[in-house]
Design an enzyme around this catalytic site. Sequence first.
Site, PDB file in Angstrom:
ATOM      1  N   HIS A  87       0.718  -1.168  -0.178  1.00 20.16           N
ATOM      2  CA  HIS A  87      -0.118  -0.024  -0.069  1.00 20.16           C
ATOM      3  C   HIS A  87       0.938   1.180   0.017  1.00 20.16           C
ATOM      4  O   HIS A  87       0.530   2.451  -0.068  1.00 20.16           O
ATOM      5  CB  HIS A  87      -1.436   0.062   1.913  1.00 20.16           C
ATOM      6  CG  HIS A  87      -0.097   0.422   2.740  1.00 20.16           C
ATOM      7  ND1 HIS A  87      -0.081  -0.643   3.393  1.00 20.16           N
ATOM      8  CD2 HIS A  87      -0.338   1.703   3.151  1.00 20.16           C
ATOM      9  CE1 HIS A  87       0.407   0.018   4.210  1.00 20.16           C
ATOM     10  NE2 HIS A  87       0.329   1.176   4.066  1.00 20.16           N
ATOM     11  N   ASP A 117       0.048  -7.723   1.142  1.00 15.51           N
ATOM     12  CA  ASP A 117       0.960  -5.843   1.499  1.00 15.51           C
ATOM     13  C   ASP A 117       1.682  -5.755   1.148  1.00 15.51           C
ATOM     14  O   ASP A 117       2.334  -5.372   2.563  1.00 15.51           O
ATOM     15  CB  ASP A 117      -0.301  -5.687   2.728  1.00 15.51           C
ATOM     16  CG  ASP A 117      -0.129  -4.481   2.692  1.00 15.51           C
ATOM     17  OD1 ASP A 117      -0.187  -3.328   1.611  1.00 15.51           O
ATOM     18  OD2 ASP A 117      -0.053  -3.630   4.028  1.00 15.51           O
ATOM     19  N   SER A 193       4.936   1.903   7.971  1.00 15.97           N
ATOM     20  CA  SER A 193       4.288   0.995   7.700  1.00 15.97           C
ATOM     21  C   SER A 193       5.810   0.856   6.499  1.00 15.97           C
ATOM     22  O   SER A 193       6.561   1.407   6.237  1.00 15.97           O
ATOM     23  CB  SER A 193       3.276   1.392   6.303  1.00 15.97           C
ATOM     24  OG  SER A 193       1.695   1.018   6.859  1.00 15.97           O
TER      25      SER A 193
END
Length: 341
Positions: A87, A117, A193
Amino acid sequence: MLEEHLSNTHIENGPVLENTPAHADSALLDAYSRAVVAAAEKVSPSVAKIEVTQTAGRARNGEPRERQGGGSGFVFTPDGLVLTNSHVVHGATRIALSLPDGRNFPAHLIGDDPATDLAVIRVDAPNLTAVPLGDSQKLRVGQLAIAIGNPYGFQYTVTAGVVSALGRSLRSYSGRLIEDVIQTDASLNPGNSGGPLVSSDGQVIGVNTATIMGAQGLCFAIGINTAKFVATRLLQQGRIRRAYIGVEAQNAPLHRRIVRFYDLPKETGVIVLAAANGSPAQNAGLREGDVIIAFGGQPVAGVDDLHRLLTEAQVGATTSVSIIRRTERLDLAIVPQESKE
């Protein structure tokens, strides 16, 4: 005599003071600090700040709109391969990477897998330091976990906590469940992230990926063993191959009489809402209202079970799908195709 007595008392009590709980706690805290510092110093040179430009629709004049985003990543091979979250880089038109030593490089996408992901990007840069990768199967609840990343753009931030739980499932941005996710209370924020979750010995044990908004200490990382598998496939093929049967479906309960009559191991299945034209499901004879209860001989209690069973090995292979049609149990032959997701 009195001075001698006081002097002896002081000498005799000296070692006792050194072993008080306060001193013991101090020693433990020093050991904890040393472990965090050593792990951070070992891994930090490999942690990258990633900045991306993505297309976000079009303006009124027809010109494409762009938006800026970013996250973290880490170098895992000396020749410039970097792991991050899907993402973070999915759909990016430009990717830029900066390292703690102040160097900045353009990067390009090798491949990404929204279902887990995870993504791999590459930079062409000399003298890179690669992180050592650990084994997420050897983790224990309660062990030290250190997160390194770039929350809100603050570069190379270190937080520490413990492994709170193992074997969690987390729904990815594509809607599929990611299995064997690590839960930790090492603080994560937007920008973390794709950064590494590190053990006390400085090995990467996970890829930080998500938090629960509004919760305290509920953070998640994809196990490094999953990341190794996905990265290998992305390097070999540029994508992860998964099977596709072409149904729109949802979870549904089974009538108790049907469960008892057919001695089914589960009390729920997957009801078919629609089968796409020309899809493997339509070609196999699946109809609206059919309830899938098994695939390839494995019980199916819900859509997530079906997703787990639709692996690369099923692509092009004739497989049995068991259904309940009204009150009748049927076994159909289906040939899954490769998913285009």
